[in-house]
Design a protein around this motif. Structure first.
Motif, PDB file in Angstrom:
ATOM      1  N   PRO A  30       6.807   5.215  -1.155  1.00  0.00           N
ATOM      2  CA  PRO A  30       6.133   3.958  -1.474  1.00  0.00           C
ATOM      3  C   PRO A  30       4.684   3.971  -0.992  1.00  0.00           C
ATOM      4  O   PRO A  30       4.308   4.762  -0.127  1.00  0.00           O
ATOM      5  CB  PRO A  30       6.952   2.922  -0.693  1.00  0.00           C
ATOM      6  CG  PRO A  30       7.465   3.680   0.493  1.00  0.00           C
ATOM      7  CD  PRO A  30       7.725   5.075  -0.007  1.00  0.00           C
ATOM      8  N   ASP A  31       3.879   3.095  -1.557  1.00  0.00           N
ATOM      9  CA  ASP A  31       2.482   2.932  -1.129  1.00  0.00           C
ATOM     10  C   ASP A  31       2.144   1.447  -1.232  1.00  0.00           C
ATOM     11  O   ASP A  31       1.817   0.943  -2.292  1.00  0.00           O
ATOM     12  CB  ASP A  31       1.545   3.771  -1.991  1.00  0.00           C
ATOM     13  CG  ASP A  31       0.100   3.708  -1.500  1.00  0.00           C
ATOM     14  OD1 ASP A  31      -0.124   3.143  -0.416  1.00  0.00           O
ATOM     15  OD2 ASP A  31      -0.784   4.220  -2.200  1.00  0.00           O
ATOM     16  N   ASN A  56       3.413  -2.529  -4.395  1.00  0.00           N
ATOM     17  CA  ASN A  56       3.825  -1.141  -4.164  1.00  0.00           C
ATOM     18  C   ASN A  56       3.395  -0.295  -5.356  1.00  0.00           C
ATOM     19  O   ASN A  56       3.952  -0.408  -6.445  1.00  0.00           O
ATOM     20  CB  ASN A  56       5.343  -1.074  -3.984  1.00  0.00           C
ATOM     21  CG  ASN A  56       5.842   0.348  -3.749  1.00  0.00           C
ATOM     22  OD1 ASN A  56       5.050   1.269  -3.553  1.00  0.00           O
ATOM     23  ND2 ASN A  56       7.157   0.519  -3.765  1.00  0.00           N
ATOM     24  N   THR A  57       2.390   0.546  -5.167  1.00  0.00           N
ATOM     25  CA  THR A  57       1.930   1.438  -6.235  1.00  0.00           C
ATOM     26  C   THR A  57       2.514   2.836  -6.105  1.00  0.00           C
ATOM     27  O   THR A  57       2.108   3.742  -6.828  1.00  0.00           O
ATOM     28  CB  THR A  57       0.393   1.526  -6.231  1.00  0.00           C
ATOM     29  OG1 THR A  57      -0.053   1.996  -4.949  1.00  0.00           O
ATOM     30  CG2 THR A  57      -0.226   0.169  -6.507  1.00  0.00           C
ATOM     31  N   GLY A  58       3.436   3.012  -5.191  1.00  0.00           N
ATOM     32  CA  GLY A  58       4.048   4.325  -4.997  1.00  0.00           C
ATOM     33  C   GLY A  58       5.159   4.600  -5.986  1.00  0.00           C
ATOM     34  O   GLY A  58       5.434   3.812  -6.890  1.00  0.00           O
ATOM     35  N   ASN A  59       5.833   5.737  -5.780  1.00  0.00           N
ATOM     36  CA  ASN A  59       6.879   6.153  -6.711  1.00  0.00           C
ATOM     37  C   ASN A  59       8.292   6.012  -6.141  1.00  0.00           C
ATOM     38  O   ASN A  59       9.223   6.601  -6.639  1.00  0.00           O
ATOM     39  CB  ASN A  59       6.639   7.597  -7.159  1.00  0.00           C
ATOM     40  CG  ASN A  59       6.406   8.531  -5.984  1.00  0.00           C
ATOM     41  OD1 ASN A  59       6.876   8.284  -4.883  1.00  0.00           O
ATOM     42  ND2 ASN A  59       5.654   9.593  -6.219  1.00  0.00           N
ATOM     43  N   ARG A  60       8.406   5.234  -5.058  1.00  0.00           N
ATOM     44  CA  ARG A  60       9.709   4.911  -4.481  1.00  0.00           C
ATOM     45  C   ARG A  60       9.674   3.484  -3.957  1.00  0.00           C
ATOM     46  O   ARG A  60       8.621   2.998  -3.532  1.00  0.00           O
ATOM     47  CB  ARG A  60      10.076   5.877  -3.346  1.00  0.00           C
ATOM     48  CG  ARG A  60      10.564   7.258  -3.813  1.00  0.00           C
ATOM     49  CD  ARG A  60      11.928   7.145  -4.500  1.00  0.00           C
ATOM     50  NE  ARG A  60      12.438   8.425  -4.940  1.00  0.00           N
ATOM     51  CZ  ARG A  60      12.238   8.947  -6.134  1.00  0.00           C
ATOM     52  NH1 ARG A  60      11.463   8.310  -7.005  1.00  0.00           N
ATOM     53  NH2 ARG A  60      12.778  10.105  -6.467  1.00  0.00           N
ATOM     54  N   PRO A  61      10.795   2.766  -3.974  1.00  0.00           N
ATOM     55  CA  PRO A  61      10.828   1.426  -3.392  1.00  0.00           C
ATOM     56  C   PRO A  61      10.490   1.464  -1.905  1.00  0.00           C
ATOM     57  O   PRO A  61      10.790   2.451  -1.209  1.00  0.00           O
ATOM     58  CB  PRO A  61      12.278   0.973  -3.614  1.00  0.00           C
ATOM     59  CG  PRO A  61      12.773   1.817  -4.747  1.00  0.00           C
ATOM     60  CD  PRO A  61      12.095   3.144  -4.588  1.00  0.00           C
ATOM     61  N   ARG A 110       9.127  -0.016  -6.834  1.00  0.00           N
ATOM     62  CA  ARG A 110       8.080   0.990  -7.044  1.00  0.00           C
ATOM     63  C   ARG A 110       7.186   0.616  -8.224  1.00  0.00           C
ATOM     64  O   ARG A 110       7.488  -0.283  -9.007  1.00  0.00           O
ATOM     65  CB  ARG A 110       8.724   2.349  -7.319  1.00  0.00           C
ATOM     66  CG  ARG A 110       9.371   2.422  -8.698  1.00  0.00           C
ATOM     67  CD  ARG A 110      10.059   3.748  -8.935  1.00  0.00           C
ATOM     68  NE  ARG A 110      11.405   3.734  -8.404  1.00  0.00           N
ATOM     69  CZ  ARG A 110      12.258   4.733  -8.536  1.00  0.00           C
ATOM     70  NH1 ARG A 110      11.897   5.835  -9.152  1.00  0.00           N
ATOM     71  NH2 ARG A 110      13.470   4.643  -8.037  1.00  0.00           N
ATOM     72  N   SER A 111       6.055   1.319  -8.312  1.00  0.00           N
ATOM     73  CA  SER A 111       5.164   1.290  -9.481  1.00  0.00           C
ATOM     74  C   SER A 111       4.773  -0.122  -9.907  1.00  0.00           C
ATOM     75  O   SER A 111       5.077  -0.570 -11.004  1.00  0.00           O
ATOM     76  CB  SER A 111       5.809   2.037 -10.659  1.00  0.00           C
ATOM     77  OG  SER A 111       6.063   3.372 -10.296  1.00  0.00           O
ATOM     78  N   GLU A 141       7.306   4.671   4.369  1.00  0.00           N
ATOM     79  CA  GLU A 141       5.946   4.811   3.851  1.00  0.00           C
ATOM     80  C   GLU A 141       5.113   5.704   4.760  1.00  0.00           C
ATOM     81  O   GLU A 141       5.176   5.604   5.989  1.00  0.00           O
ATOM     82  CB  GLU A 141       5.275   3.436   3.740  1.00  0.00           C
ATOM     83  CG  GLU A 141       3.868   3.511   3.154  1.00  0.00           C
ATOM     84  CD  GLU A 141       3.183   2.160   3.088  1.00  0.00           C
ATOM     85  OE1 GLU A 141       2.186   2.034   2.360  1.00  0.00           O
ATOM     86  OE2 GLU A 141       3.646   1.234   3.770  1.00  0.00           O
TER      87      GLU A 141
END
Length: 271
Positions: A30-31, A56-61, A110-111, A141
């Motif tokens: 996550p991000d 959250n702009t990452g690729n995982r929750p 995510r995303s 994170e």
């Protein structure tokens, strides 16, 4: 030839070009990012709404997401308190002195997934910017570079009207160092003092209501919109300068400074 072939066969694995990970694969997780938004009323003394928005702009929750909100605080000693009155705080947030700590029970998707923590706070007139600091994170994170936000809310003021013939006013105040709001005087009411004056129609300040204690005292005043400006005089010599802003329909709150002194006074001037 056979030896050469065997040697090349042995070297080929070493000479193979490695497959590089893409940035997304390298930052697998996550991000979280955070912004703070104010909405509704900005009038001093009335609740304004604050939203802490997580994305959250990452690729995982983002799992076990937490948020720490440093609220505006007083400069009082020995204890600082929240500069204002909180309301409508979510049940998953707990206040500890001047902070709110919130733990989100659901993962932030995510995303582009979002979560919002909203609450209300009524804040007083302050001579210094009121500030919030928000920090957030999740237990899975790694990128924490965008996990902090700073925010100073906007404030609007009342515009009290002084009677054409002048107005008798009560001046309540406390004195100290580094104070920024009359609200701080109300934290320790034992430090409060008061005196009476009249804002005369000719722009002067009349101290006669104070009897012998007002002898030799005078001053000037003016009102522009929501702002009251006063200068206190002692036998014609300037001893204090005040700038205040409408905290209600009949009062101004602000700071009085004194020449060549590190001390100041926070005032509430009420008709």
């Amino acid at each position: 030839m056979k030896r050469t072939s065997k040697l090349l066969s042995a070297l080929l694995p070493l000479l193979a070009v490695p497959t590089l990970a893409t940035p997304a694969e390298a930052a697998f997780g996550p991000d979280l990012g955070v912004v703070v938004v104010q909405s509704g009323s900005s009038l001093v003394g009335t609740p304004t709404h604050i939203d802490v928005q997580l994305t959250n702009t990452g690729n995982r929750p983002a799992n076990a997401t937490w948020v720490s909100i440093q609220l505006p605080k007083t400069m009082t000693s020995p204890n600082a308190v929240v500069m204002g009155t909180l309301s409508n705080v979510p049940s998953y947030c707990a206040r500890q002195t001047t902070r709110l700590y919130c733990n989100l029970s659901s993962p932030v998707a995510r995303s582009g997934g979002t979560a919002v923590i909203g609450f209300d706070i009524a804040m007083p007139v302050s001579s210094a910017p009121l500030s919030f600091r928000v920090d957030t994170g999740a237990n899975n994170e790694q990128n924490l570079t965008n996990n902090t936000a700073h925010f100073s809310p906007t404030q609007s003021y009342y515009s009290p009207a002084v009677a054409p013939a002048g107005s008798a006013v009560t001046n309540s105040h406390c004195t100290g160092k580094n104070l920024t709001s009359y609200f701080e005087c109300t934290v320790y009411t034992g430090a409060l003092s008061s005196h009476l004056t009249t804002l005369s129609s000719d722009g002067t300040i009349d101290w006669s209501a104070n009897g012998a204690e007002g002898a030799g005292m005078g001053g000037t005043w003016s009102v522009t919109g929501s702002q009251l400006t006063m200068q206190y005089l002692d036998n014609g010599q300037g001893i204090g300068d005040f700038i205040g802003y409408g905290s209600s329909n009949t009062c101004w709150d602000g700071k009085m400074t004194f020449p060549n002194s590190t001390f100041l006074a926070m005032y509430r001037v009420c008709m």
